[in-house]
Write a protein that holds these residues in place. Sequence first.
Motif, short mmCIF file in Angstrom:
data_model
loop_
_atom_site.label_atom_id
_atom_site.label_comp_id
_atom_site.label_asym_id
_atom_site.label_seq_id
_atom_site.Cartn_x
_atom_site.Cartn_y
_atom_site.Cartn_z
N LYS A 244 0.84 -1.20 0.00
CA LYS A 244 0.00 0.00 0.00
C LYS A 244 0.87 1.25 0.00
O LYS A 244 0.51 2.26 -0.57
N PHE B 210 -2.12 -2.40 -17.71
CA PHE B 210 -1.82 -0.97 -17.70
C PHE B 210 -1.30 -0.56 -16.33
O PHE B 210 -1.63 -1.18 -15.31
N TYR C 189 -1.63 3.00 -14.22
CA TYR C 189 -2.16 4.35 -14.13
C TYR C 189 -1.50 5.05 -12.94
O TYR C 189 -1.15 4.41 -11.95
N GLN D 251 -1.69 8.66 -10.37
CA GLN D 251 -2.45 9.83 -9.93
C GLN D 251 -1.54 10.70 -9.08
O GLN D 251 -1.21 10.35 -7.94
N ARG E 51 -6.00 14.18 -11.96
CA ARG E 51 -6.82 13.02 -12.31
C ARG E 51 -5.97 11.79 -12.56
O ARG E 51 -4.77 11.86 -12.79
N LEU E 52 -6.63 10.66 -12.51
CA LEU E 52 -5.99 9.39 -12.85
C LEU E 52 -5.60 9.42 -14.33
O LEU E 52 -6.40 9.77 -15.18
N LEU F 55 -3.10 7.51 -17.59
CA LEU F 55 -2.34 6.35 -18.03
C LEU F 55 -0.85 6.65 -17.99
O LEU F 55 -0.41 7.67 -18.49
N TYR G 284 -1.58 2.75 -9.76
CA TYR G 284 -2.54 1.66 -9.86
C TYR G 284 -2.19 0.77 -11.05
O TYR G 284 -2.00 1.25 -12.17
N SER H 182 -7.33 -5.11 -18.30
CA SER H 182 -8.51 -4.89 -19.13
C SER H 182 -9.22 -6.22 -19.37
O SER H 182 -8.61 -7.15 -19.89
N LYS I 27 -13.72 -3.44 -19.50
CA LYS I 27 -13.74 -3.20 -18.06
C LYS I 27 -12.31 -3.21 -17.54
O LYS I 27 -11.54 -4.13 -17.85
N LEU I 28 -11.94 -2.19 -16.80
CA LEU I 28 -10.65 -2.17 -16.14
C LEU I 28 -10.82 -2.70 -14.71
O LEU I 28 -11.67 -2.22 -13.97
N PHE J 140 -8.85 -2.86 -11.31
CA PHE J 140 -7.74 -2.17 -10.67
C PHE J 140 -7.27 -2.90 -9.42
O PHE J 140 -8.05 -3.54 -8.71
N GLY J 141 -5.96 -2.76 -9.14
CA GLY J 141 -5.46 -3.13 -7.84
C GLY J 141 -5.78 -2.04 -6.83
O GLY J 141 -6.37 -1.00 -7.18
N GLN J 142 -5.40 -2.27 -5.58
CA GLN J 142 -5.71 -1.31 -4.53
C GLN J 142 -4.84 -0.07 -4.58
O GLN J 142 -5.16 0.93 -3.94
#
Lengths: 111, 114
Positions: free
Chosen positions: A9, A34, A36, A38, A43-44, A46, A86, A90, A98-99, A101-103
């Motif tokens: 984390k 992918f 990503y 932030q 914003r988030l 790529l 993140y 996909s 749909k993506l 995501f990990g935590q």
Amino acid sequence: AQRVTQPEKLLSVFKGAPVELKCNYSYSGSPELFWYVQYSRQRLQLLLRHISRESIKGFTADLNKGETSFHLKKPFAQEEDSAMYYCALSEPIQGAQKLVFGQGTRLTINP
Amino acid sequence: DAGVTQSPTHLIKTRGQHVTLRCSPISGHKSVSWYQQVLGQGPQFIFQYYEKEERGRGNFPDRFSARQFPNYSSELNVNALLLGDSALYLCASSINTYSGNTIYFGEGSWLTVV
């Protein structure tokens, strides 16, 4: 179910040190993966995608199908790399993209 | 070129109320997706709209619905709000639904349910 795991984390490294953010996935087909990022108050966006096999801002990520991993690496961390990262997979679903995501991993680069 | 725009940026609602969130995709993008991001977690897929039709739905109840307009903008509606619906709602756009597409995100709408 398809799943993305980011085991850390929080990750803190010193400027100039190497960075590795871990990402493991479970997926039954050929994954599209992918990263990503932030940045603070942004914003988030790529960072990179495995299909491009490119290096962005010095970061690279290699897909290892044997280990089902897509770790993000940078040889020399910079202070501006501090951000939330993140990993995402996909997954086609009912004709949609749909993506999953990990935590997320919060990376802090110390001066 | 403007990115994905969302409104409102913040709002507070009471349990049981209804909320509508709005999204305008990047010009030329025909697909809009909605994600919910609870504090401390990654975004979770709610659904995707393409050419005004729902193309896929995540594990969310029917209280969550959306529509897409002829100009490809979208509204997310949530009925009978629960405390657990408090989250950041992200809108994302892409050219179409191809799995290798880059998906672009808006800044999100912060919803607090009290």
